[in-house]
Motif scaffolding. Sequence first.
Motif, PDB file in Angstrom:
ATOM      1  N   UNK A  46       0.833  -1.202   0.000  1.00 12.50           N
ATOM      2  CA  UNK A  46       0.000   0.000   0.000  1.00 12.50           C
ATOM      3  C   UNK A  46       0.871   1.256   0.000  1.00 12.50           C
ATOM      4  N   UNK A  47       1.978   1.241   0.722  1.00  8.90           N
ATOM      5  CA  UNK A  47       2.880   2.396   0.746  1.00  8.90           C
ATOM      6  C   UNK A  47       3.568   2.587  -0.601  1.00  8.90           C
ATOM      7  N   UNK A  48       3.835   1.491  -1.291  1.00 12.92           N
ATOM      8  CA  UNK A  48       4.522   1.581  -2.579  1.00 12.92           C
ATOM      9  C   UNK A  48       3.576   1.970  -3.709  1.00 12.92           C
ATOM     10  N   UNK A  49       2.374   1.404  -3.704  1.00 15.64           N
ATOM     11  CA  UNK A  49       1.471   1.562  -4.848  1.00 15.64           C
ATOM     12  C   UNK A  49       0.260   2.435  -4.575  1.00 15.64           C
ATOM     13  N   UNK A  50      -0.142   2.555  -3.326  1.00 12.80           N
ATOM     14  CA  UNK A  50      -1.351   3.296  -3.011  1.00 12.80           C
ATOM     15  C   UNK A  50      -2.568   2.590  -3.573  1.00 12.80           C
ATOM     16  N   UNK A  51      -3.498   3.341  -4.106  1.00  8.82           N
ATOM     17  CA  UNK A  51      -4.709   2.746  -4.664  1.00  8.82           C
ATOM     18  C   UNK A  51      -4.625   2.598  -6.172  1.00  8.82           C
ATOM     19  N   UNK A  52      -3.545   3.048  -6.768  1.00  9.14           N
ATOM     20  CA  UNK A  52      -3.392   2.972  -8.219  1.00  9.14           C
ATOM     21  C   UNK A  52      -2.527   1.796  -8.628  1.00  9.14           C
ATOM     22  N   UNK A  53      -2.085   1.846  -9.874  1.00  7.04           N
ATOM     23  CA  UNK A  53      -1.202   0.815 -10.398  1.00  7.04           C
ATOM     24  C   UNK A  53       0.191   0.981  -9.801  1.00  7.04           C
ATOM     25  N   UNK A  54       0.835  -0.126  -9.558  1.00  5.50           N
ATOM     26  CA  UNK A  54       2.212  -0.086  -9.066  1.00  5.50           C
ATOM     27  C   UNK A  54       3.143   0.274 -10.221  1.00  5.50           C
ATOM     28  N   UNK A  55       4.184   1.036  -9.961  1.00  4.33           N
ATOM     29  CA  UNK A  55       5.124   1.393 -11.033  1.00  4.33           C
ATOM     30  C   UNK A  55       5.896   0.160 -11.509  1.00  4.33           C
ATOM     31  N   UNK A  56       6.179   0.111 -12.816  1.00  2.00           N
ATOM     32  CA  UNK A  56       6.898  -1.032 -13.382  1.00  2.00           C
ATOM     33  C   UNK A  56       8.300  -1.171 -12.806  1.00  2.00           C
ATOM     34  N   UNK A  57       8.951  -0.057 -12.573  1.00  2.00           N
ATOM     35  CA  UNK A  57      10.313  -0.061 -12.030  1.00  2.00           C
ATOM     36  C   UNK A  57      10.331   0.860 -10.810  1.00  2.00           C
ATOM     37  N   UNK A  58       9.849   0.368  -9.667  1.00  2.00           N
ATOM     38  CA  UNK A  58       9.692   1.256  -8.507  1.00  2.00           C
ATOM     39  C   UNK A  58      11.032   1.724  -7.953  1.00  2.00           C
ATOM     40  N   UNK A  59      11.053   3.002  -7.581  1.00  2.00           N
ATOM     41  CA  UNK A  59      12.257   3.572  -6.976  1.00  2.00           C
ATOM     42  C   UNK A  59      11.979   4.173  -5.604  1.00  2.00           C
ATOM     43  N   UNK A  60      10.690   4.321  -5.279  1.00  2.00           N
ATOM     44  CA  UNK A  60      10.332   4.909  -3.988  1.00  2.00           C
ATOM     45  C   UNK A  60       8.928   4.446  -3.604  1.00  2.00           C
ATOM     46  N   UNK A  61       8.566   4.708  -2.381  1.00  2.00           N
ATOM     47  CA  UNK A  61       7.220   4.418  -1.894  1.00  2.00           C
ATOM     48  C   UNK A  61       6.327   5.588  -2.285  1.00  2.00           C
ATOM     49  N   UNK A  62       5.716   5.502  -3.449  1.00  2.00           N
ATOM     50  CA  UNK A  62       4.985   6.629  -4.008  1.00  2.00           C
ATOM     51  C   UNK A  62       3.817   7.084  -3.126  1.00  2.00           C
ATOM     52  N   UNK A  63       3.009   6.149  -2.661  1.00  2.00           N
ATOM     53  CA  UNK A  63       1.849   6.522  -1.847  1.00  2.00           C
ATOM     54  C   UNK A  63       2.291   7.106  -0.513  1.00  2.00           C
ATOM     55  N   UNK A  64       3.319   6.541   0.069  1.00  2.00           N
ATOM     56  CA  UNK A  64       3.834   7.066   1.342  1.00  2.00           C
ATOM     57  C   UNK A  64       4.406   8.455   1.152  1.00  2.00           C
ATOM     58  N   UNK A  65       5.159   8.663   0.074  1.00  2.00           N
ATOM     59  CA  UNK A  65       5.721   9.989  -0.202  1.00  2.00           C
ATOM     60  C   UNK A  65       4.621  11.011  -0.425  1.00  2.00           C
ATOM     61  N   UNK A  66       3.569  10.626  -1.159  1.00  4.28           N
ATOM     62  CA  UNK A  66       2.446  11.550  -1.412  1.00  4.28           C
ATOM     63  C   UNK A  66       1.737  11.888  -0.114  1.00  4.28           C
ATOM     64  N   UNK A  67       1.579  10.925   0.748  1.00  8.49           N
ATOM     65  CA  UNK A  67       0.910  11.143   2.024  1.00  8.49           C
ATOM     66  C   UNK A  67       1.744  12.059   2.929  1.00  8.49           C
ATOM     67  N   UNK A  68       3.061  11.872   2.928  1.00  7.73           N
ATOM     68  CA  UNK A  68       3.943  12.692   3.775  1.00  7.73           C
ATOM     69  C   UNK A  68       4.043  14.130   3.284  1.00  7.73           C
ATOM     70  N   UNK A  69       3.808  14.358   1.993  1.00  4.52           N
ATOM     71  CA  UNK A  69       3.891  15.721   1.438  1.00  4.52           C
ATOM     72  C   UNK A  69       2.682  16.557   1.791  1.00  4.52           C
ATOM     73  N   UNK A  70       1.621  15.946   2.272  1.00  2.79           N
ATOM     74  CA  UNK A  70       0.406  16.703   2.638  1.00  2.79           C
ATOM     75  C   UNK A  70       0.651  17.611   3.783  1.00  2.79           C
TER      76      UNK A  70
END
Length: 186
Positions: A162-186
């Motif tokens: 969930x931290x890596x992908x959130x509610x969307x598609x997971x990135x093909x070549x992940x480099x960061x926890x996208x959902x976690x980063x988006x949540x922390x930027x709020x």
Amino acid sequence: MTLPHARTLNALGLLGCCAILLVAFGYQVLLGELPCPLCLLQRAAFAASGVGFALGVRFGPRPSHYGIAILGALAGAAIAARQIALHVVPGTGGYGATLFGLHFYTLALIAFVVLIGAVAVLLLIVDTDQPATLAGPGAGLFGTAGLLLFLGIILANAVSTAAECGTGLCPDDPTRYEALDAWLKR
């Protein structure tokens, strides 16, 4: 074979699934090896196979429990074979780290095939007709510990996914926890 022995064998199968998931999760957390979408699906397949063993530990051996383990392993083997096929083309290179000189998806395919063979042996040697309620106590300390470990690993993998992908598609070549980063930027 007695029910306690069968439950012990199921607990060992469950611990095997746990060990595989722990190694993958360890590489993710300790070494920053974020899993790709196919890797996440392979983890889900190991979890599905683990559910079959977990049911065998908790409720005693049943062909339906072993069927769940086999179906999870077949799905995982197909996913791992697909990932191998993606990277076998010359010049594409492999994805992620290696262990024993093999990429995780290659090791996963081997593990899924071994798992299918192990369940087949269990089907041959375990008396699945014996009523679990008449045969004695439940999972025991070893089985209960395996069940709790399995639940913890599954929960940790779910949270990290969930931290890596959130509610969307997971990135093909992940480099960061996208959902976690988006949540922390709020």
